[in-house]
Scaffold this active site. Structure first.
Site, PDB file in Angstrom:
ATOM      1  N   LYS A  51      45.130  73.263 -21.654  1.00 33.90           N
ATOM      2  CA  LYS A  51      44.515  73.974 -22.867  1.00 33.90           C
ATOM      3  C   LYS A  51      45.476  75.288 -23.084  1.00 33.90           C
ATOM      4  O   LYS A  51      46.359  75.624 -22.354  1.00 33.90           O
ATOM      5  CB  LYS A  51      42.823  74.397 -22.565  1.00 33.90           C
ATOM      6  CG  LYS A  51      42.173  73.259 -22.899  1.00 33.90           C
ATOM      7  CD  LYS A  51      41.080  73.384 -22.707  1.00 33.90           C
ATOM      8  CE  LYS A  51      40.163  72.216 -23.270  1.00 33.90           C
ATOM      9  NZ  LYS A  51      38.585  72.132 -22.860  1.00 33.90           N
ATOM     10  N   ARG A  54      38.495  67.068 -16.066  1.00 33.09           N
ATOM     11  CA  ARG A  54      38.903  66.033 -17.099  1.00 33.09           C
ATOM     12  C   ARG A  54      40.476  66.390 -17.703  1.00 33.09           C
ATOM     13  O   ARG A  54      40.611  67.474 -17.993  1.00 33.09           O
ATOM     14  CB  ARG A  54      37.936  66.247 -18.084  1.00 33.09           C
ATOM     15  CG  ARG A  54      38.253  65.593 -19.360  1.00 33.09           C
ATOM     16  CD  ARG A  54      37.304  65.981 -20.441  1.00 33.09           C
ATOM     17  NE  ARG A  54      37.595  65.316 -21.871  1.00 33.09           N
ATOM     18  CZ  ARG A  54      38.378  65.733 -22.792  1.00 33.09           C
ATOM     19  NH1 ARG A  54      39.276  66.836 -22.598  1.00 33.09           N
ATOM     20  NH2 ARG A  54      38.424  65.027 -23.798  1.00 33.09           N
TER      21      ARG A  54
HETATM   22  N1  PMM Z   1      37.487  69.442 -24.189  1.00 32.18           N
HETATM   23  C1  PMM Z   1      38.087  68.578 -25.232  1.00 32.18           C
HETATM   24  C2  PMM Z   1      37.545  67.470 -25.487  1.00 32.18           C
HETATM   25  N2  PMM Z   1      36.177  66.791 -24.822  1.00 32.18           N
HETATM   26  N3  PMM Z   1      34.747  67.699 -22.903  1.00 32.18           N
HETATM   27  C3  PMM Z   1      34.191  68.325 -22.133  1.00 32.18           C
HETATM   28  N4  PMM Z   1      33.158  67.889 -21.300  1.00 32.18           N
HETATM   29  N5  PMM Z   1      34.949  69.424 -21.879  1.00 32.18           N
HETATM   30  C4  PMM Z   1      35.923  70.035 -22.342  1.00 32.18           C
HETATM   31  O1  PMM Z   1      36.427  71.128 -22.209  1.00 32.18           O
HETATM   32  C5  PMM Z   1      36.423  69.275 -23.718  1.00 32.18           C
HETATM   33  C6  PMM Z   1      35.791  67.909 -23.835  1.00 32.18           C
HETATM   34  C7  PMM Z   1      38.997  69.295 -25.877  1.00 32.18           C
HETATM   35  O2  PMM Z   1      40.332  68.738 -25.396  1.00 32.18           O
HETATM   36  P1  PMM Z   1      41.121  67.443 -25.906  1.00 32.18           P
HETATM   37  O3  PMM Z   1      41.204  67.583 -27.247  1.00 32.18           O
HETATM   38  O4  PMM Z   1      42.653  67.572 -25.211  1.00 32.18           O
HETATM   39  O5  PMM Z   1      40.786  66.275 -25.338  1.00 32.18           O
END
Ligand code: PMM
Length: 304
Positions: free
Chosen positions: A225, A265
């Site tokens: 991020k 994650r």
């Molecule tokens: N961030 C993204 C997508 N899904 N789910 C949860 N639970 N928490 C998060 O902070 C989160 C998420 C955005 O990141 P990406 O586009 O790199 O997947």
């Protein structure tokens, strides 16, 4: 919501004796950090299996980007992206989480073998979501995002970001419990980067204990991020691209695991899988007086 060893546990999911690693498979052409790389079903399933081989405990499959300014995909397209990947990974015995704000996608994913629903709107985007998850008896990730709390993708303005995020998450947890999701199946997530700037994200990471006080397993999703880009920025202020933030991501994984997070994650699994194992090993070496039971090194190979 924790076992005898104090590890947080989620009913309906396997129990891990350390912080779990959630690997990300974004089946989207435009995700902010790995967009487009895993867009067709075969490639996405293979990528998920690769992440499992690298140490992921579960795989988060998403078909809709949440990057700032992204336009929503329609329901049919999201289903077309997500369901075959869920089915393909489920057939291989992978524990799957579905990253969606749509009840229909959650419902069909659960029917196709997903174990967990991860809704970045915390159940606010689709009024049918909480009922679908409750009826299926599935675990649910409640993420904090003011964009949905306040009815638009607002920038977050906080006086005390930690207290406000904790209070707002507590209210969302109350709403999902009211909607019939069992307390031992609710996971909380501060939503790093969602209506939050780098200082907000860092403040939240500094006080994961306050999020844990909510009494639910905690998911931390810092991977690649922007706030990590800020931390790693050149003196001239330019940020490293998302894919050059994986070592920093693994550092956050170690910090989160040490703080007691249930799961992290991440896009790049291997370094995080190592990090959470190191944290577990150090925890196991810890005794009440701070001395390892095997600290007598006399017969050992040496201290290195
Ligand atoms: N961030 C993204 C997508 N899904 N789910 C949860 N639970 N928490 C998060 O902070 C989160 C998420 C955005 O990141 P990406 O586009 O790199 O997947």
């Amino acid at each position: 919501m924790s076992n005898h060893s104090g590890r947080p546990q989620v009913a309906g999911l396997p129990h891990w004796d350390r912080c779990a690693v959630m690997g990300v498979v974004n089946v989207t052409p435009d995700s902010f950090s790995d967009g487009g790389r895993w867009f067709d079903t075969t490639t996405a399933v293979k990528h998920g299996l690769d992440l499992v081989a690298q140490g992921a405990d579960l795989i988060d499959v998403g078909g809709e980007s949440t990057r700032p300014g992204a336009t929503r995909v329609d329901e049919a397209e999201e289903l077309r992206r997500v369901i075959p990947v869920v089915r393909g990974l489920a057939a291989e015995g992978v524990t799957i989480s579905v990253d969606t704000m749509r009840a229909s996608v959650a419902e069909q994913s659960l029917a196709a073998g997903a174990a967990l629903v991860n809704d970045v709107s915390g159940g606010l985007s689709d009024p049918a979501m909480i009922g679908v998850v409750a009826a299926a008896g599935a675990p649910f990730v409640v993420m904090h995002w003011r964009g949905f709390l306040e009815g638009g993708n607002v920038r977050g303005v906080y006086e005390d970001v930690v207290t406000e995020v904790v209070d707002e998450l507590r209210a969302r947890v109350a709403a999902v419990l009211e909607g019939g999701i069992a307390a031992d199946r609710v996971i909380v997530d501060p939503g790093l980067g969602f209506s939050k700037d780098a200082d907000h994200d860092l403040a939240l990471l500094a006080r994961l204990d306050r999020l844990l006080d909510l009494g639910h397993p905690l998911l931390v999703a810092a991977s690649r991020k922007r706030f990590l880009g800020r931390v790693l920025a050149d003196p001239d202020g330019s940020l490293p691209p998302a894919r050059e933030r994986d070592a920093a991501t693994a550092a956050v994984s170690a910090l989160s695991a040490q703080a007691g997070a249930w799961a992290v994650r991440v896009h790049e699994v291997r370094a995080t899988a190592d990090a959470v194992r190191v944290v577990r090993a150090v925890e196991q070496a810890r005794t009440p007086d701070g001395v390892s039971p095997e600290s007598d090194a006399s017969g050992a190979e040496g201290a290195r």
